[in-house]
Design an enzyme around this catalytic site. Structure first.
Site, mmCIF file in Angstrom:
data_model
loop_
_atom_site.group_PDB
_atom_site.id
_atom_site.type_symbol
_atom_site.label_atom_id
_atom_site.label_comp_id
_atom_site.label_asym_id
_atom_site.label_seq_id
_atom_site.Cartn_x
_atom_site.Cartn_y
_atom_site.Cartn_z
ATOM 1 N N SER A 139 20.531 73.487 -23.813
ATOM 2 C CA SER A 139 20.493 73.271 -25.258
ATOM 3 C C SER A 139 19.040 73.192 -25.685
ATOM 4 O O SER A 139 18.157 72.846 -24.882
ATOM 5 C CB SER A 139 21.208 71.967 -25.630
ATOM 6 N N TYR A 152 22.771 62.692 -25.121
ATOM 7 C CA TYR A 152 23.001 64.129 -24.972
ATOM 8 C C TYR A 152 21.747 64.819 -24.440
ATOM 9 O O TYR A 152 21.827 65.663 -23.535
ATOM 10 C CB TYR A 152 23.419 64.728 -26.310
#
Length: 235
Positions: A139, A152
């Site tokens: 990501s 995250y």
């Protein structure tokens, strides 16, 4: 790599980017083992994609089940040529407010699940005469971060480090490793954090086509790290 008649494992294949990747691979005549927890979504995709798609209802954070499925499925006669570690869990929240079970879910899925499957795949890939490829979907939040994203980002920085080490470990054994880092994607992945998708986010089909392009690069051509962003992410 020529994708026709190759064998791929795609995690998180039930929806979103994973389903888009499965569609693109089947389009190129690749046999795809699609892993996800939701059998309903997988079976629906099976109806759409046909015989080349194999739906596998499996929680990749369950190491004994991952190992058991892999050993029952693959052998000297059937080896995985491609592994796409796409499955992920994502929730944002302040450090003192994020539920502990959400922290554990992200660690178990985004890091442990990736590790459990990769460690099964690599020994088989090492025996392939042709090149093999592992793509870990990270990501943009594995490159940078922000408020409420500590958990995250911890996992996605981990994916980045795992991929970097693995590419250096496997490059001389004809196994490519790529860390693929998209920005915001037009899916409901972060719905629990109140983030709604919109058309200016990256489109799953576009990202899936890029992944196929990376897989199709010449054998001695490695894209080990790629970051993709929307040019204008505003809704």
């Amino acid at each position: 790599m020529f994708l026709e008649n190759k064998t791929a494992i795609v995690t998180g294949a039930g929806s979103g980017l994973g389903a888009a990747i499965a569609r693109q691979l089947v389009k190129h005549r690749t046999q795809v083992f699609g892993l996800a927890r939701s059998s309903d979504k997988l079976n629906s995709l099976k109806t759409e994609l046909g015989l080349l798609f194999h739906p596998i209802s499996l929680d990749i954070s369950d190491q004994p089940k991952v190992s058991s499925w892999f050993k029952q499925t693959f052998s000297k006669e059937l080896k995985p040529d491609i592994l796409i570690n796409n499955a992920g869990a994502g929730v944002f929240g302040k450090i003192e407010e994020l539920p502990l079970d959400r922290w554990k879910q992200m660690m178990d899925t985004n890091l442990n699940g990736m590790y459990y499957l990769t460690r099964e795949v690599v020994p088989h890939m090492k025996t392939n005469s042709a090149s093999s490829h592992i793509i870990n979907v990270g990501s943009i939040l594995g490159k940078t971060s922000g408020m409420t994203k500590s958990a995250y980002s911890t996992t996605k920085f981990g994916v980045q480090g795992f991929s970097e080490a693995l590419f250096k470990e496997l490059r001389f054994q004809n196994i490519k490793v790529t860390c693929f880092n998209p920005g915001s994607i037009d899916t409901w992945f972060f719905e629990e954090s109140g983030i709604e998708p919109h058309a200016n986010m990256l489109q799953p089909d576009d990202l899936a086509e890029m992944i196929v392009h990376i897989l199709q690069t010449p054998d001695n051509f490695l894209v080990n790290d790629m970051t993709i962003r929307p040019l204008d992410p505003r809704s």
